[in-house]
Enzyme design. Structure first.
Site, PDB file in Angstrom:
ATOM      1  N   GLY A 117       0.829  -1.213   0.000  1.00  0.00           N
ATOM      2  CA  GLY A 117       0.000   0.000   0.000  1.00  0.00           C
ATOM      3  C   GLY A 117       0.857   1.254   0.000  1.00  0.00           C
ATOM      4  O   GLY A 117       1.638   1.493  -0.924  1.00  0.00           O
ATOM      5  N   ILE A 119       3.379   2.038   1.830  1.00  0.00           N
ATOM      6  CA  ILE A 119       4.766   1.907   2.312  1.00  0.00           C
ATOM      7  C   ILE A 119       5.725   1.955   1.122  1.00  0.00           C
ATOM      8  O   ILE A 119       5.515   1.232   0.150  1.00  0.00           O
ATOM      9  CB  ILE A 119       4.961   0.564   3.057  1.00  0.00           C
ATOM     10  N   ASP A 184      -3.792 -13.307  -0.958  1.00  0.00           N
ATOM     11  CA  ASP A 184      -3.295 -11.926  -1.064  1.00  0.00           C
ATOM     12  C   ASP A 184      -1.787 -11.888  -0.760  1.00  0.00           C
ATOM     13  O   ASP A 184      -1.004 -11.302  -1.513  1.00  0.00           O
ATOM     14  CB  ASP A 184      -4.084 -11.048  -0.076  1.00  0.00           C
ATOM     15  N   LYS A 188       1.543 -11.071  -3.228  1.00  0.00           N
ATOM     16  CA  LYS A 188       2.525 -10.037  -2.898  1.00  0.00           C
ATOM     17  C   LYS A 188       3.947 -10.597  -2.833  1.00  0.00           C
ATOM     18  O   LYS A 188       4.902  -9.930  -3.250  1.00  0.00           O
ATOM     19  CB  LYS A 188       2.142  -9.368  -1.572  1.00  0.00           C
TER      20      LYS A 188
HETATM   21  N1  HSE Z   1      -6.570  -6.913   2.086  1.00  0.00           N
HETATM   22  C1  HSE Z   1      -5.251  -6.385   2.029  1.00  0.00           C
HETATM   23  C2  HSE Z   1      -4.705  -6.270   3.457  1.00  0.00           C
HETATM   24  C3  HSE Z   1      -5.286  -5.044   1.373  1.00  0.00           C
HETATM   25  O1  HSE Z   1      -5.479  -6.466   4.402  1.00  0.00           O
HETATM   26  O2  HSE Z   1      -3.531  -6.055   3.622  1.00  0.00           O
HETATM   27  C4  HSE Z   1      -3.997  -4.566   0.844  1.00  0.00           C
HETATM   28  O3  HSE Z   1      -3.516  -5.351  -0.196  1.00  0.00           O
END
Ligand code: HSE
Length: 382
Positions: A117, A119, A184, A188
């Site tokens: 995000g 950062i 998620d 990443k």
């Molecule tokens: N759902 C993700 C989180 C959002 O909670 O980090 C950011 O990618």
């Protein structure tokens, strides 16, 4: 800069608000299937209204998901439009194709908001790899699960209650199973290792274990072990170029840097041969921190036309998750088929500490135990 914005959800509306206050960029059209008041003639449901508008030079993709986001991004790049995206799932699956499409047309693709995000982590990893040999990357890359773990361990709150709070605050994905099952985080770490190691990993090969089976009985066992549970993603490169990567809950020492990461904060780290270990800490999710990263990328597209974050033509990364071994906490009602020290009863089963086992074998063992006890939970010891 005239922008076509794809998706007016939480992050999209944040970008819209930030850009509205600027004079160097303008959102010309917004693609969204919902009726959104206040957008007037800017709102469209047809991607072609953006693609075929020659005055729009840049597309911001914040729809999320694989399709049609992937199709729209590739078509925009092929048409010579720059793309800024936060879509980690799409990037983790279509990295090479997107890099190539940008190279072929000379447009830029920038992806800072896809990991961490607000950062400034990817930006610095990209800078570091120009000079240094990156040995590993990883950390707490998902805010929703850190909020769940931290709150369960400090206040004893229940899993569902904390998840609802993360959804209310806009951190959780539209489908929160991608947070709690680790998809998620897997996306990443895939993007991170591609950038760090200069290759393209197959995201489906990353052993991924989420936290949905964590119970209060496990939390009690962690306290007895003097450990704190954190949800970590990690990728390392071995001397022969092969890569080990995984996403799993990890029991860290109470004084570990990750244990001090509270609520929905993230910490993402890497080690370079020259620079040593660097940590990047902050808000990795949420409307304005993520929108901020998108607008930073838009500024960079203006300042460095054609300079992409993704490099085309990089080799496939060879993954090998059988090299590193570690001990695991394991709680199950099924008979345990490997050497393990019993810790006592926990919930409807028993808790154990296994002998050192490699990542791939441990994830496979848990999958087998779940045929007998679907609630089986495990976490690595570090
Ligand atoms: N759902 C993700 C989180 C959002 O909670 O980090 C950011 O990618």
């Amino acid at each position: 800069m005239r922008i076509g914005l794809l998706g007016m959800g939480t992050i999209g509306s944040g970008v819209y608000e930030i850009v509205a206050k600027r004079t160097d960029m303008e959102i010309a059209r917004v693609l969204d299937l919902r009726r959104i008041p206040g957008l007037g003639g800017k709102l469209t449901t047809r991607f072609e209204d953006i693609l075929e508008d020659p005055s729009i030079d840049t597309v911001v993709e914040l729809m999320g998901g694989l399709e049609p986001a992937h199709e729209f991004v590739v078509r925009a790049l092929r048409a010579g439009k720059n793309v800024v995206t936060a879509n980690k799932l799409m990037l983790s699956h279509h990295y090479a194709e997107i890099a190539q499409a940008a190279k072929d047309s000379g447009a830029a693709v920038r992806v800072s908001a896809s990991v961490g995000g607000g950062i400034p982590y990817l930006h610095n990893l990209l800078r570091a790899r120009r000079v240094d040999n990156i040995l590993w990357v990883g950390g707490i890359v998902n805010g929703t699960t850190n909020l769940i773990l931290d709150t369960m361990q400090t206040s004893g709150a229940g899993f569902d209650e904390v998840l609802r709070e993360a959804q209310r605050l806009g951190y959780a994905e539209a489908d929160p199973s991608s947070d709690i099952d680790g998809i998620d985080a897997r996306s990443k770490i895939t993007i991170s290792m591609n950038v760090a190691f200069g290759g393209v990993a197959d995201t489906r090969e990353v052993p991924t274990e989420g936290i949905r089976r964590l119970t209060g009985a496990d939390v009690e066992q962690f306290a007895k072990l003097g450990r704190v549970c954190r949800f970590l993603a990690r990728a390392e490169r071995f001397a022969d170029g092969a890569v080990g990567a995984c996403v799993e809950p990890v029991l860290v020492e109470k004084d570990a840097v990750e244990a001090a990461v509270r609520k929905n904060d993230n910490i993402i780290s890497f080690e370079g041969e020259y620079v040593g270990v660097q940590h990047f800490f902050g808000q990795g999710a949420g409307k304005f921190p993520t929108a901020y990263a998108v607008v930073e990328d838009l500024r960079d597209v203006m300042g460095h036309p054609g300079r992409s974050h993704l490099r085309a033509g990089e080799p496939a990364l060879k993954m090998d998750n059988r090299r590193a071994t570690k001990r695991y906490y394991l709680r199950t009602a099924a008979p345990v088929e490997i050497e393990a020290e019993a810790l006592g009863s926990a919930g409807n089963g028993a808790a154990y500490l296994t002998a050192p086992v490699n990542t791939q074998d441990m994830h496979a063992l848990a999958a087998r135990l779940r045929h007998i006890d679907d609630t089986t939970f495990f976490a690595a010891l570090r």
